[in-house]
Design an enzyme around this catalytic site. Structure first.
Site, PDB file in Angstrom:
ATOM      1  N   GLY A 275      -8.475  16.895   3.866  1.00 57.63           N
ATOM      2  CA  GLY A 275      -9.743  16.162   3.874  1.00 57.63           C
ATOM      3  C   GLY A 275      -9.446  14.677   4.012  1.00 57.63           C
ATOM      4  O   GLY A 275      -9.690  14.048   5.037  1.00 57.63           O
ATOM      5  N   CYS A 342     -25.882  -2.579 -12.995  1.00 60.72           N
ATOM      6  CA  CYS A 342     -25.833  -3.084 -14.362  1.00 60.72           C
ATOM      7  C   CYS A 342     -24.809  -2.347 -15.211  1.00 60.72           C
ATOM      8  O   CYS A 342     -25.162  -1.667 -16.185  1.00 60.72           O
ATOM      9  CB  CYS A 342     -27.221  -2.962 -14.977  1.00 60.72           C
ATOM     10  SG  CYS A 342     -28.388  -3.865 -13.980  1.00 60.72           S
ATOM     11  N   TYR A 371     -14.328  10.802   0.563  1.00 61.41           N
ATOM     12  CA  TYR A 371     -14.831  10.681  -0.812  1.00 61.41           C
ATOM     13  C   TYR A 371     -15.527   9.331  -1.014  1.00 61.41           C
ATOM     14  O   TYR A 371     -15.486   8.752  -2.099  1.00 61.41           O
ATOM     15  CB  TYR A 371     -13.694  10.902  -1.830  1.00 61.41           C
ATOM     16  CG  TYR A 371     -12.957  12.189  -1.570  1.00 61.41           C
ATOM     17  CD1 TYR A 371     -13.587  13.413  -1.773  1.00 61.41           C
ATOM     18  CD2 TYR A 371     -11.649  12.205  -1.073  1.00 61.41           C
ATOM     19  CE1 TYR A 371     -12.934  14.604  -1.499  1.00 61.41           C
ATOM     20  CE2 TYR A 371     -10.989  13.398  -0.795  1.00 61.41           C
ATOM     21  CZ  TYR A 371     -11.636  14.592  -1.013  1.00 61.41           C
ATOM     22  OH  TYR A 371     -10.996  15.780  -0.731  1.00 61.41           O
TER      23      TYR A 371
HETATM   24  N1  LLP Z   1      -9.130  22.254  -0.518  1.00 59.44           N
HETATM   25  C1  LLP Z   1      -9.618  22.372  -1.768  1.00 59.44           C
HETATM   26  C2  LLP Z   1      -9.799  23.697  -2.350  1.00 59.44           C
HETATM   27  C3  LLP Z   1      -9.945  21.214  -2.498  1.00 59.44           C
HETATM   28  O1  LLP Z   1     -10.421  21.330  -3.730  1.00 59.44           O
HETATM   29  C4  LLP Z   1      -9.748  19.935  -1.913  1.00 59.44           C
HETATM   30  C5  LLP Z   1     -10.079  18.714  -2.643  1.00 59.44           C
HETATM   31  C6  LLP Z   1      -9.259  19.872  -0.599  1.00 59.44           C
HETATM   32  C7  LLP Z   1      -8.952  21.053   0.065  1.00 59.44           C
HETATM   33  C8  LLP Z   1      -9.046  18.576   0.123  1.00 59.44           C
HETATM   34  O2  LLP Z   1      -8.110  17.772  -0.492  1.00 59.44           O
HETATM   35  P1  LLP Z   1      -7.581  16.453   0.251  1.00 59.44           P
HETATM   36  O3  LLP Z   1      -6.845  16.899   1.484  1.00 59.44           O
HETATM   37  O4  LLP Z   1      -8.761  15.640   0.614  1.00 59.44           O
HETATM   38  O5  LLP Z   1      -6.719  15.815  -0.741  1.00 59.44           O
HETATM   39  N2  LLP Z   1     -12.882  12.822  -5.274  1.00 59.44           N
HETATM   40  C9  LLP Z   1     -11.433  12.694  -5.342  1.00 59.44           C
HETATM   41  C10 LLP Z   1     -10.739  13.795  -4.589  1.00 59.44           C
HETATM   42  C11 LLP Z   1     -11.091  15.182  -5.061  1.00 59.44           C
HETATM   43  C12 LLP Z   1     -10.438  16.279  -4.271  1.00 59.44           C
HETATM   44  C13 LLP Z   1     -10.993  17.608  -4.626  1.00 59.44           C
HETATM   45  N3  LLP Z   1     -10.490  18.701  -3.849  1.00 59.44           N
HETATM   46  C14 LLP Z   1     -11.042  11.326  -4.820  1.00 59.44           C
HETATM   47  O6  LLP Z   1     -11.928  10.539  -4.448  1.00 59.44           O
HETATM   48  O7  LLP Z   1      -9.872  10.969  -4.823  1.00 59.44           O
END
Ligand code: LLP
Length: 417
Positions: A275, A342, A371
């Site tokens: 992602g 705030c 994100y």
């Molecule tokens: N697959 C699953 C099952 C996941 O839970 C996630 C992310 C991904 C793929 C993608 O992960 P990535 O390649 O983006 O690292 N809000 C947080 C990140 C939460 C990620 C949750 N799961 C942030 O802003 O850092």
């Protein structure tokens, strides 16, 4: 590699001046580079080209329809975690047979929606969920293609809130229980066991946790084979980190090679779910300075974007590079970049060296394509910003700025005595 560069001292996204877009759409706004998104998908596809593979973009990172459409056209599928994400992925033109569905709390209506659509695979996270899928599938007279998401208990060495593959986390089936669970699943007429999956965390900057997790998952897959349970897909989740500041995460090439080395000679199809690595550095958040405020302690740059627009700094103390959209030869100083909300926690950067700026000047918060908008809210009744996409010398609004009417949509007042 992203396509945000300074040309003659002015920040550009591909060939378009960021200041020009700000003139037309107002601030704050998210800005995505279509060609950066395309490059990132291609980098993963190339890196995995020696294997049968499918890149499933994690929709939670950026679920804008235009973004999903761009990555889908590059051949990517989608990793979803809700009925809403399924709706978006399908609407953006991603074929159901390239969609995998993860998440610990899939509800029966969501399961039914995904079965009707004909998705590639449910990554089941518990036996309870397996029962729910069986009962929905039986009602619909359909067979569900499934995997178990196993929890390989490896430390991804990242922020604790985004670690998911440790024994103490809520995700996946403990790997020691996997064999028994699979034996149970293959008995069910409503299920077709097609894969095994895992996801260990996010913003991972080393290769070794991925390698360890894949090896552990492969051991389970091999044990299953011996039991006569054939598996086609190994889904190793997402998690490849990006550079926000000075991190040196593995490149897609290095990541792909590590996977290919382990899976060479097997006949599995590997699924990856990046992602952040696709969308993170393909987007920025552009904001305008409203006031500078000097206190005896600090200088504050009060800008028109806030924690409701980009939650990561407040939520995780995440570092996002901030640059002045127009380079100027002026002194630099340490400032706090804060929003109008705030709360003291409403900041985009603290004690950050930035050039001296005037109200009206533009700043770009970098690495905000993943994100960013997806975690935004309407806190303080702030309409959410628009999402703009650039491709070459062209740009367009892919999602309009919310209006005050959008803020109250669906609300009613009942006069009470
Ligand atoms: N697959 C699953 C099952 C996941 O839970 C996630 C992310 C991904 C793929 C993608 O992960 P990535 O390649 O983006 O690292 N809000 C947080 C990140 C939460 C990620 C949750 N799961 C942030 O802003 O850092």
């Amino acid at each position: 590699m992203d396509l945000f560069n300074f040309i003659a001292g002015k920040l550009h996204c591909e060939e378009v001046s960021v200041a020009k877009i700000a003139e037309e759409v107002g601030t704050p706004f998210y800005l995505y580079s279509a060609n950066t998104l395309k490059r990132h998908i291609s980098a993963f596809n190339n890196a995995l080209s020696s294997l049968d593979h499918l890149v499933c973009f994690a929709v939670k990172a950026n679920s804008n329809l235009q973004v999903l459409n761009i990555v889908g056209k590059q051949g990517a599928g989608a990793d979803i975690v809700s009925g809403g994400e399924l709706f978006r992925a399908l609407k953006a033109g991603i074929p159901a047979e390239k969609i995998v569905y993860s998440g610990v709390g899939k509800t029966k209506p969501e399961i039914s929606q995904a079965l009707e659509a004909g998705i590639l695979m449910f990554n089941m996270e518990s036996l309870e969920e397996m029962e729910a899928i069986c009962s929905v599938a039986a009602n619909l007279g359909k067979k569900a293609q499934v995997s178990f998401r196993v929890n390989p208990d490896v430390d991804p060495k990242t922020h604790p809130y985004i670690s998911t593959g440790l024994k103490k986390n809520k995700f996946g089936l403990p790997i020691v229980e996997a064999l028994e669970a699979y034996k149970e699943a293959v008995q069910r007429n409503e299920l077709e066991v097609v894969g095994i999956s895992c996801h260990i965390g996010s913003q991972i900057t080393e290769l070794s946790p991925f390698v360890d997790a894949l090896k552990r998952v492969l051991r389970v897959a091999d044990a299953l084979k011996k039991e006569g349970v054939g598996i086609k897909y190994i889904d190793i989740g997402g998690g490849v980190g990006i550079r926000y500041k000075d991190e040196t995460p593995p490149t897609p090439e290095e990541y792909g090679k590590a996977i290919a080395d382990i899976l060479a000679g097997t006949d599995f199809t590997v699924i990856v779910e990046p992602g952040r690595a696709i969308a993170g550095n393909a987007g920025i958040l552009v904001t305008r300075l409203i006031y500078t405020k000097e206190t005896p302690e600090k200088t504050f740059y009060i800008v028109d974007a806030a924690m409701n627009d980009l939650a990561r700094p407040s939520l995780y103390k995440a570092y996002h590079e901030i640059v002045a959209v127009e380079e100027r030869d002026v002194p630099w100083k340490a400032v706090d970049v804060v929003g109008p909300i705030c709360e003291t926690g409403d900041f985009l950067a603290r004690d950050r060296e930035l050039p001296q700026m005037e109200p009206g000047d533009l700043l770009a918060v970098k690495s905000a394509g993943a994100y960013g908008f997806t975690m935004s809210s309407n806190y303080n009744s702030r309409p959410r910003p628009p999402e703009v996409v650039v491709s070459g010398n062209d740009f367009w609004i892919a999602r309009k700025r919310e209006t005050y009417e959008d803020l109250v949509r669906g609300e009613t007042i009942r006069e009470i005595a």
